[in-house]
Write a protein that holds these residues in place. Structure first.
Motif, short mmCIF file in Angstrom:
data_model
loop_
_atom_site.label_atom_id
_atom_site.label_comp_id
_atom_site.label_asym_id
_atom_site.label_seq_id
_atom_site.Cartn_x
_atom_site.Cartn_y
_atom_site.Cartn_z
N PRO A 147 1.99 -32.79 -16.16
CA PRO A 147 2.64 -31.84 -16.92
C PRO A 147 2.47 -31.88 -18.37
CG PRO A 147 4.11 -32.68 -15.22
CD PRO A 147 2.95 -33.50 -15.41
N PHE A 148 2.16 -30.77 -18.98
CA PHE A 148 2.02 -30.72 -20.48
C PHE A 148 3.06 -29.80 -21.11
CE2 PHE A 148 0.54 -29.33 -24.53
CZ PHE A 148 0.10 -30.47 -25.20
N GLU A 149 3.79 -30.06 -22.06
CA GLU A 149 4.83 -29.29 -22.75
C GLU A 149 4.30 -28.63 -23.80
OE1 GLU A 149 9.27 -30.16 -23.09
OE2 GLU A 149 8.44 -30.97 -24.71
N ILE A 150 4.44 -27.41 -23.79
CA ILE A 150 3.98 -26.64 -25.27
C ILE A 150 5.37 -26.29 -25.95
CG2 ILE A 150 2.97 -24.43 -26.09
CD1 ILE A 150 1.49 -24.39 -23.18
N THR A 151 5.38 -26.68 -27.24
CA THR A 151 6.61 -26.61 -27.84
C THR A 151 6.24 -25.40 -29.09
OG1 THR A 151 6.08 -28.46 -29.52
CG2 THR A 151 7.14 -28.85 -27.59
N HIS A 152 7.34 -24.94 -29.35
CA HIS A 152 7.66 -23.92 -30.31
C HIS A 152 7.03 -24.59 -31.62
CE1 HIS A 152 9.17 -20.48 -32.51
NE2 HIS A 152 9.78 -21.26 -33.54
N GLY A 153 6.05 -23.77 -32.37
CA GLY A 153 5.30 -24.23 -33.38
C GLY A 153 4.09 -24.92 -33.49
N MET A 154 4.06 -25.32 -31.94
CA MET A 154 2.70 -26.44 -31.80
C MET A 154 1.42 -25.48 -31.94
SD MET A 154 1.68 -28.07 -27.98
CE MET A 154 2.82 -29.44 -28.33
N ARG A 155 0.35 -26.43 -32.65
CA ARG A 155 -1.02 -25.64 -32.67
C ARG A 155 -1.64 -25.68 -31.50
NH1 ARG A 155 -4.03 -28.63 -36.92
NH2 ARG A 155 -2.86 -30.44 -36.04
N GLN A 184 10.27 -16.69 -28.56
CA GLN A 184 11.53 -16.09 -29.32
C GLN A 184 12.77 -16.70 -29.31
OE1 GLN A 184 11.08 -12.20 -27.68
NE2 GLN A 184 11.08 -11.19 -29.65
N ASP A 185 12.89 -17.59 -27.96
CA ASP A 185 14.00 -18.12 -27.51
C ASP A 185 13.90 -19.79 -28.03
OD1 ASP A 185 12.09 -19.33 -25.88
OD2 ASP A 185 13.26 -18.85 -24.05
N ARG A 186 12.75 -20.10 -28.56
CA ARG A 186 12.41 -21.53 -29.34
C ARG A 186 12.30 -22.54 -28.14
NH1 ARG A 186 12.56 -17.62 -32.92
NH2 ARG A 186 13.32 -18.05 -34.94
N GLN A 187 12.38 -22.14 -27.09
CA GLN A 187 12.35 -22.97 -25.76
C GLN A 187 10.76 -23.32 -25.36
OE1 GLN A 187 15.24 -24.38 -24.38
NE2 GLN A 187 15.83 -23.57 -26.52
N PRO A 188 10.46 -24.61 -25.00
CA PRO A 188 9.22 -25.20 -24.55
C PRO A 188 8.88 -24.50 -23.12
CG PRO A 188 10.90 -26.92 -24.52
CD PRO A 188 11.57 -25.92 -25.12
N VAL A 189 7.49 -24.39 -23.11
CA VAL A 189 7.12 -24.09 -21.90
C VAL A 189 6.25 -25.36 -21.27
CG1 VAL A 189 5.46 -22.70 -20.95
CG2 VAL A 189 6.99 -21.59 -22.47
N THR A 190 6.57 -25.57 -19.96
CA THR A 190 5.93 -26.79 -19.48
C THR A 190 4.98 -26.37 -18.29
OG1 THR A 190 7.88 -28.45 -20.00
CG2 THR A 190 6.14 -28.84 -18.13
N LEU A 191 3.64 -26.67 -18.54
CA LEU A 191 2.38 -26.28 -17.79
C LEU A 191 2.18 -27.36 -16.75
CD1 LEU A 191 -0.18 -24.69 -20.01
CD2 LEU A 191 1.32 -23.49 -18.30
N ALA A 192 2.40 -27.24 -15.51
CA ALA A 192 1.90 -28.50 -14.40
C ALA A 192 0.37 -28.41 -14.46
CB ALA A 192 2.57 -27.73 -13.04
N PRO A 193 0.03 -29.34 -13.80
CA PRO A 193 -1.54 -29.54 -13.70
C PRO A 193 -1.88 -28.20 -13.06
CG PRO A 193 -0.29 -31.51 -13.21
CD PRO A 193 0.55 -30.34 -13.38
N GLY A 194 -3.14 -27.68 -13.70
CA GLY A 194 -3.78 -26.54 -12.78
C GLY A 194 -3.11 -25.16 -13.29
N ALA A 195 -1.84 -25.23 -13.85
CA ALA A 195 -1.25 -23.98 -13.96
C ALA A 195 -1.72 -23.29 -15.33
CB ALA A 195 0.33 -24.26 -14.24
#
Length: 150
Positions: free
Chosen positions: A107-115, A36-47
């Motif tokens: 770390p891996f960034e999940i962006t808005h609209g990413m498959r 909703q906020d269009r902001q990415p989510v970053t997953l740390a290793p193991g998260a």
């Protein structure tokens, strides 16, 4: 071919479009992260995190939707689904979220609209469970590795 009715949840980005098969022979339709906020989510290793798709679905009785990892994200980044395949039952009408876990070493960034995952529509067969003696087989009660190593 079952008809899966889809509804957008208020406040999510409808411009991302509905799940889609990217090729004519694809078994899975791609799902996209929808924040909703269009902001990415970053997953740390193991998260791990529950990633929203902004969707709700009406799955016909006799079918389920299985949520599976995308092979490219798994190979290149270690991104997977810890409950793979996840099951969405035909009587569930809540938000469709995908549990993603970073099995990689960065770390891996999940962006808005990413498959982020794919969904497979599959038939469901329910069994009747009865109590009674089991039939004998050549294998019997042999467990892991009992049929040979190769």
């Amino acid at each position: 071919m079952p008809d899966i009715r889809i509804e957008w949840i208020d406040g999510f980005d409808v411009e991302l479009g509905l799940p889609s098969y990217e090729t004519g022979g694809a078994a899975g339709a791609d799902l996209r992260a929808n924040f909703q906020d269009r902001q990415p989510v970053t997953l740390a290793p193991g998260a791990r995190a529950l990633i929203s798709t902004g969707l709700r679905m009406d799955i016909p009785q006799g079918f389920e939707i299985q949520i599976r990892p995308r092979s490219g994200l798994a190979l290149k980044h270690g991104l997977t689904l810890p409950n793979s395949p996840g099951t969405i039952d035909s009587d569930y009408r809540g938000p469709l979220g995908v549990i993603l876990q970073n099995g990689g070493d960065a770390p891996f960034e999940i962006t808005h609209g990413m498959r982020i995952a794919q969904m497979v529509v599959a038939p469901v067969v329910q069994a009747r469970f009865t109590l009674g003696p089991l039939d004998d087989t050549a294998r019997g009660s042999g467990g892991f590795g009992s049929t040979g190593v190769t």
